[in-house]
Design an enzyme around this catalytic site. Structure first.
Site, short mmCIF file in Angstrom:
data_model
loop_
_atom_site.label_atom_id
_atom_site.label_comp_id
_atom_site.label_asym_id
_atom_site.label_seq_id
_atom_site.Cartn_x
_atom_site.Cartn_y
_atom_site.Cartn_z
N SER A 183 1.03 -1.22 0.17
CA SER A 183 -0.08 -0.03 0.07
C SER A 183 0.67 1.23 0.00
CB SER A 183 -0.97 0.22 1.23
OG SER A 183 -0.44 -0.30 2.48
N HIS A 211 -5.58 -3.39 -2.75
CA HIS A 211 -5.22 -2.33 -3.70
C HIS A 211 -5.31 -2.99 -5.21
CE1 HIS A 211 -4.42 0.52 -0.73
NE2 HIS A 211 -3.83 -0.49 0.14
N LYS A 241 -12.20 0.29 -1.23
CA LYS A 241 -11.12 0.87 -2.37
C LYS A 241 -11.70 0.55 -3.89
CE LYS A 241 -7.94 0.52 1.09
NZ LYS A 241 -7.16 -0.15 2.26
C1 PLP Z 1 -7.02 -0.39 3.45
C2 PLP Z 1 -6.38 -1.65 3.71
C3 PLP Z 1 -7.04 -2.47 4.65
C4 PLP Z 1 -7.99 -2.23 5.60
O1 PLP Z 1 -9.23 -2.19 4.96
P1 PLP Z 1 -10.51 -1.18 5.60
O2 PLP Z 1 -11.68 -1.75 4.98
O3 PLP Z 1 -10.03 0.08 5.27
O4 PLP Z 1 -10.48 -1.56 7.21
C5 PLP Z 1 -6.30 -3.93 4.82
N1 PLP Z 1 -5.29 -3.99 4.19
C6 PLP Z 1 -4.71 -3.14 3.13
C7 PLP Z 1 -3.48 -4.10 2.28
C8 PLP Z 1 -5.37 -2.15 2.92
O5 PLP Z 1 -4.59 -1.28 2.18
#
Ligand code: PLP
Length: 398
Positions: A183, A211, A241
């Site tokens: 990320s 992602h 996302k």
């Molecule tokens: C954003 C993210 C999460 C957390 O997800 P949420 O639904 O925002 O709690 C977990 N793992 C990765 C790699 C992320 O980028």
């Protein structure tokens, strides 16, 4: 004097270290041209990679479902909060990912805590990439299993640890955990090598593709496209996302999903996401599958940005994904770049330690399929001006 006065000292220290974080308020929908603290801004920092958070079709499904199911789900999935919309979404996610079943969680953070915690315990071992997302690291640490971090994307380093585990202090179960797309760097896990290594050592592989899902792969399946559930036993994805809604899921075998329903505490002891959010996600899942042109446009933006930014002499990372960090180095200089962009109406976040290693502070640019070519040109022009004013950042060793 109270014992909690030391909290104030810790806050002061954080300010002095240029690490203090503060929030901004959005006064409009999540989209490139938005209002932040009531000022018009062109944002390059959202995770809404496919531009679905504000898609009229997704909104319409949300509204329709809210008029039938109301707003709150009213209970956890195991009491009476599991609606037909949740159930249908789980079936559609299972079909999309080619897994036996999928299970919805309220957030990605909870999915990771719950999943790792349910799969491993004291007699087991968990192996994590050093740069994994905080929720995966927290899940591994709190699971009670023997916790080891291997060097970033270094399958040899992982192989050594797995070999040692099997020859010396053999654990009952071995779980290898990795981000699909990392990320903060935007680079990708070496899937083929990881799959081979895990098979060789009788370990399960868990991939968090927060992602990659929706953005990468022919059909939008992300990093696990082409790998079935006998190769990647645990596939985790988030819905906040690329899918533009909220929540998360884990997909895999019948045994995996039943284990999570019985033992994953962050699944059991929390309220289900609103049914209307599940309904809206069903609409976005359909768009993800039926509109590959969103992924194509995103790739064009990424390629164009990379070639122009490199021509300016900026240091990028090895990323084929919508996450395109510009490496700056010092925390103060990174903040200065971010502020210079903001003065031109462009929002890009400065990412600093402890989120990334010391000395590797960066601007984290993210692209969305809803960015236009001319919005990208605005960003490039602004970056060019900052290079002229401030000079190129000093070279950084990663
Ligand atoms: C954003 C993210 C999460 C957390 O997800 P949420 O639904 O925002 O709690 C977990 N793992 C990765 C790699 C992320 O980028």
């Amino acid at each position: 004097m109270s014992a909690f006065d030391s909290l104030q000292d810790a806050l002061e220290q954080r300010k002095q270290d240029h690490l203090y974080r503060s929030r901004r308020t959005l006064n409009a929908a999540q989209q490139p041209e938005t209002l932040i603290d009531d000022k018009p801004m062109l944002a390059f920092c959202s995770n809404d990679y496919l531009g679905l958070a504000n898609d009229p079709r997704v909104i319409e499904r949300f509204q329709q479902a809210a008029s039938i199911y109301g707003v709150g789900s009213g209970a956890s999935h195991l009491v009476n909060g599991h609606s037909a919309e949740h159930h249908a979404l789980e079936e559609e996610l299972a079909a999309f990912t080619g897994r036996d079943r999928a299970l919805l969680f309220s957030t990605g953070y909870m999915a990771n805590l719950g999943c790792i915690g349910a799969l491993v315990d004291k007699p087991d071992a968990v192996f994590e990439d050093k740069l994994n997302h905080a929720s995966l690291l927290d899940g591994g640490l709190s699971s009670g299993a023997r916790f080891q971090r291997y060097l970033h994307n270094d399958v040899e380093s992982l192989d050594k640890r797995l070999s040692k585990d099997r020859s010396k202090d053999r654990s009952r179960r071995r779980l290898v955990v990795t981000d699909g797309v990392f990320s903060m760097d935007g680079d990708c896990a070496p899937m083929t090598e990881l799959v081979e290594c895990c098979a060789k050592h009788d370990a399960w592989l868990m991939v968090d593709d927060a992602h990659g899902l929706g953005c990468l792969g022919e059909t939008g399946l992300g990093l696990t496209e082409g790998f079935d559930q006998s190769q990647v036993q645990v596939l985790m994805g988030t819905l906040g996302k690329g899918f533009g809604t909220s929540g998360a899921f884990v997909a895999g075998s019948e045994t995996l999903i039943e284990t999570l329903i019985q033992f994953a505490r962050p699944y059991i002891y929390t309220t289900a996401i609103p049914p209307a959010v599940a309904a809206a996600t069903r609409a976005s899942l359909q768009i993800v599958q039926q509109e590959p042109e969103r992924r194509e446009h995103l790739q064009q933006l990424i390629q164009h940005f990379r070639s122009e930014a490199q021509a300016m002499g900026l240091t990028l990372m090895d990323s084929p994904t919508p996450i395109q960090p510009i490496l700056i180095g010092s925390e103060a200089e990174t903040l200065a770049w971010s502020q210079a962009l903001e003065a031109q109406g462009i929002l890009v976040t400065a990412i600093r330690p402890p989120t990334v290693p010391k000395g590797t502070a960066r601007l984290r640019i993210t692209f969305s399929a809803s960015h236009t070519q001319s919005q990208l040109e605005r960003l490039l022009t602004a970056l060019q001006q900052i290079v002229q004013q401030r000079g190129l950042p000093e070279a950084v060793e990663l």
